[in-house]
Design a protein around this motif. Structure first.
Motif, mmCIF file in Angstrom:
data_model
loop_
_atom_site.group_PDB
_atom_site.id
_atom_site.type_symbol
_atom_site.label_atom_id
_atom_site.label_comp_id
_atom_site.label_asym_id
_atom_site.label_seq_id
_atom_site.Cartn_x
_atom_site.Cartn_y
_atom_site.Cartn_z
ATOM 1 N N ILE A 13 0.865 -1.176 0.000
ATOM 2 C CA ILE A 13 0.000 0.000 0.000
ATOM 3 C C ILE A 13 0.897 1.220 0.000
ATOM 4 O O ILE A 13 1.753 1.376 0.867
ATOM 5 N N GLY A 14 0.717 2.070 -0.982
ATOM 6 C CA GLY A 14 1.532 3.269 -1.065
ATOM 7 C C GLY A 14 0.711 4.431 -1.570
ATOM 8 O O GLY A 14 -0.470 4.296 -1.899
ATOM 9 N N SER A 15 1.305 5.586 -1.632
ATOM 10 C CA SER A 15 0.627 6.772 -2.141
ATOM 11 C C SER A 15 0.040 6.465 -3.514
ATOM 12 O O SER A 15 0.596 5.666 -4.272
ATOM 13 N N SER A 16 -1.088 7.097 -3.806
ATOM 14 C CA SER A 16 -1.716 6.809 -5.095
ATOM 15 C C SER A 16 -2.307 8.063 -5.719
ATOM 16 O O SER A 16 -2.560 9.059 -5.044
ATOM 17 N N ILE A 17 -2.498 7.973 -7.015
ATOM 18 C CA ILE A 17 -3.088 9.043 -7.814
ATOM 19 C C ILE A 17 -4.490 8.603 -8.196
ATOM 20 O O ILE A 17 -4.737 7.425 -8.469
ATOM 21 N N LYS A 18 -5.428 9.556 -8.227
ATOM 22 C CA LYS A 18 -6.803 9.227 -8.611
ATOM 23 C C LYS A 18 -6.834 8.727 -10.046
ATOM 24 O O LYS A 18 -6.061 9.169 -10.907
ATOM 25 N N THR A 19 -7.731 7.803 -10.284
ATOM 26 C CA THR A 19 -7.878 7.168 -11.590
ATOM 27 C C THR A 19 -9.356 7.151 -11.950
ATOM 28 O O THR A 19 -10.204 7.033 -11.071
ATOM 29 N N LYS A 20 -9.661 7.271 -13.232
ATOM 30 C CA LYS A 20 -11.069 7.178 -13.648
ATOM 31 C C LYS A 20 -11.191 6.236 -14.834
ATOM 32 O O LYS A 20 -10.249 6.024 -15.592
ATOM 33 N N TYR A 21 -12.383 5.699 -14.970
ATOM 34 C CA TYR A 21 -12.739 4.795 -16.061
ATOM 35 C C TYR A 21 -13.381 5.623 -17.167
ATOM 36 O O TYR A 21 -14.227 6.477 -16.905
ATOM 37 N N GLU A 22 -12.964 5.358 -18.409
ATOM 38 C CA GLU A 22 -13.513 6.105 -19.528
ATOM 39 C C GLU A 22 -13.450 5.249 -20.787
ATOM 40 O O GLU A 22 -12.533 4.438 -20.946
ATOM 41 N N ILE A 23 -14.415 5.423 -21.668
ATOM 42 C CA ILE A 23 -14.388 4.744 -22.974
ATOM 43 C C ILE A 23 -13.714 5.682 -23.960
ATOM 44 O O ILE A 23 -14.153 6.815 -24.165
ATOM 45 N N ILE A 24 -12.635 5.210 -24.572
ATOM 46 C CA ILE A 24 -11.898 5.996 -25.553
ATOM 47 C C ILE A 24 -11.817 5.184 -26.838
ATOM 48 O O ILE A 24 -11.315 4.051 -26.840
ATOM 49 N N ASN A 25 -12.329 5.760 -27.927
ATOM 50 C CA ASN A 25 -12.361 5.073 -29.226
ATOM 51 C C ASN A 25 -12.979 3.686 -29.100
ATOM 52 O O ASN A 25 -12.489 2.717 -29.671
ATOM 53 N N GLY A 26 -14.040 3.582 -28.284
ATOM 54 C CA GLY A 26 -14.759 2.320 -28.127
ATOM 55 C C GLY A 26 -14.104 1.330 -27.182
ATOM 56 O O GLY A 26 -14.601 0.233 -26.999
ATOM 57 N N ASN A 27 -12.984 1.707 -26.558
ATOM 58 C CA ASN A 27 -12.278 0.799 -25.650
ATOM 59 C C ASN A 27 -12.315 1.331 -24.219
ATOM 60 O O ASN A 27 -12.072 2.523 -23.992
ATOM 61 N N PRO A 28 -12.581 0.448 -23.259
ATOM 62 C CA PRO A 28 -12.539 0.886 -21.863
ATOM 63 C C PRO A 28 -11.091 1.130 -21.428
ATOM 64 O O PRO A 28 -10.210 0.311 -21.685
ATOM 65 N N GLU A 29 -10.863 2.273 -20.807
ATOM 66 C CA GLU A 29 -9.522 2.650 -20.367
ATOM 67 C C GLU A 29 -9.582 3.173 -18.934
ATOM 68 O O GLU A 29 -10.587 3.715 -18.503
#
Length: 137
Positions: A14-30
């Motif tokens: 467990i360490g420091s972390s950066i926020k992440t979000k889910y998004e569809i880009i060019n039809g692909n989940p990223e």
């Protein structure tokens, strides 16, 4: 896959972390990393990170600096618990820091250890081996 240090897989760290979000880009989940801090794994951020990752309060915590104080305080706030301060006081075999050093400062946690029922262990006096590779010929 990330590197394994000290035999601990990255999925168990467990360490420091950066926020992440889910998004569809060019039809692909990223998953996209955002320019925001999720939490910093120091001081008040340690218990937040632990709970965010494992979903419960552990029964044992080990710290070696004042940056671990809040984690130790939280983990040992209800029984059963094990709280331990590891004093880095062996400059010959590893690293030494105290209340007077800038990095790894250990003052408040060491001072409060007795009141909080935390065990203090000295690397110099209590540890026969610090790094196993140092004992090999």
């Amino acid at each position: 896959m990330g590197r394994i240090h000290y035999g601990v897989p990255p999925s168990q760290v467990i360490g420091s972390s950066i926020k992440t979000k889910y998004e569809i880009i060019n039809g692909n989940p990223e998953l996209l990393r955002l320019p925001e801090i999720n939490f910093i794994d120091d001081k008040e951020g340690k218990p937040v990170g632990i709970f965010s990752n494992i979903g419960q309060k552990p029964i044992a915590a080990f710290g070696n600096s004042d940056g671990d104080f809040q984690m130790l305080e939280w983990v040992t706030s209800q029984e059963p618990f094990l709280g331990m301060i590891i004093k880095h006081d062996d400059a010959q075999r590893e690293w030494s820091y105290t209340k007077d050093t800038l990095q790894g400062k250990l003052d408040k946690a060491l001072t409060m250890a007795s009141e909080k029922n935390w065990i203090i262990t000295s690397m110099k006096n209590d540890w026969k081996t610090i790094f196993s590779f140092m004992n090999k010929s």
